[in-house]
Design a protein around this motif. Structure first.
Motif, PDB file in Angstrom:
ATOM      1  N   ILE A   1       0.812  -1.223   0.000  1.00  0.00           N
ATOM      2  CA  ILE A   1       0.000   0.000   0.000  1.00  0.00           C
ATOM      3  C   ILE A   1       0.844   1.271   0.000  1.00  0.00           C
ATOM      4  O   ILE A   1       0.328   2.366   0.212  1.00  0.00           O
ATOM      5  N   ASP A   2       2.164   1.147  -0.265  1.00  0.00           N
ATOM      6  CA  ASP A   2       3.041   2.318  -0.259  1.00  0.00           C
ATOM      7  C   ASP A   2       2.597   3.396  -1.238  1.00  0.00           C
ATOM      8  O   ASP A   2       2.706   4.583  -0.946  1.00  0.00           O
ATOM      9  N   GLN A   3       2.114   2.996  -2.394  1.00  0.00           N
ATOM     10  CA  GLN A   3       1.731   3.953  -3.441  1.00  0.00           C
ATOM     11  C   GLN A   3       0.216   4.111  -3.575  1.00  0.00           C
ATOM     12  O   GLN A   3      -0.267   4.698  -4.538  1.00  0.00           O
ATOM     13  N   MET A   4      -0.522   3.580  -2.589  1.00  0.00           N
ATOM     14  CA  MET A   4      -1.972   3.587  -2.682  1.00  0.00           C
ATOM     15  C   MET A   4      -2.519   5.020  -2.653  1.00  0.00           C
ATOM     16  O   MET A   4      -2.040   5.851  -1.896  1.00  0.00           O
ATOM     17  N   GLY A   5      -3.529   5.268  -3.472  1.00  0.00           N
ATOM     18  CA  GLY A   5      -4.082   6.612  -3.610  1.00  0.00           C
ATOM     19  C   GLY A   5      -5.326   6.875  -2.781  1.00  0.00           C
ATOM     20  O   GLY A   5      -6.048   7.824  -3.059  1.00  0.00           O
ATOM     21  N   CYS A   6      -5.608   6.026  -1.780  1.00  0.00           N
ATOM     22  CA  CYS A   6      -6.786   6.229  -0.944  1.00  0.00           C
ATOM     23  C   CYS A   6      -6.514   5.630   0.439  1.00  0.00           C
ATOM     24  O   CYS A   6      -5.479   5.023   0.668  1.00  0.00           O
ATOM     25  N   SER A   7      -7.459   5.781   1.335  1.00  0.00           N
ATOM     26  CA  SER A   7      -7.317   5.202   2.683  1.00  0.00           C
ATOM     27  C   SER A   7      -7.688   3.722   2.642  1.00  0.00           C
ATOM     28  O   SER A   7      -8.306   3.239   1.690  1.00  0.00           O
TER      29      SER A   7
END
Length: 87
Positions: free
Chosen positions: A50-56
């Protein structure tokens, strides 16, 4: 950072594809997955980066739940998962 996703419910076509697509849409990379079908029940555990995840994480869970509404979905940060399962 990683998150653990679990999906459980009645088996149907496309569960893995739908959950993977929701992860890809959030830019969460699937690093490991295991799934099993017992009789008519599907169970999956997925580890995602989830390092580059764009949401919570909550938004990711809502997206997955919308993709597979008849399934039970849990999304948990790896640190919390490890703390809960440490002896």
């Amino acid at each position: 950072m990683k998150a653990v996703i679990t999906v459980i419910g009645k088996d149907m076509v496309g569960i893995l594809a739908k959950v993977s697509t929701a992860c890809a849409d959030a830019n969460a990379n699937v690093s490991e997955v295991t799934q099993s079908v017992l009789d008519a029940y599907f169970a999956m555990i997925m580890l995602v980066d989830i390092d580059q995840m764009g949401c919570s994480l909550e938004e990711l869970k809502e997206s997955i739940q919308a993709a597979v509404p008849s399934m039970t979905v849990h999304v948990m940060h790896e640190d919390i998962f490890n703390s809960m399962h440490r002896i």
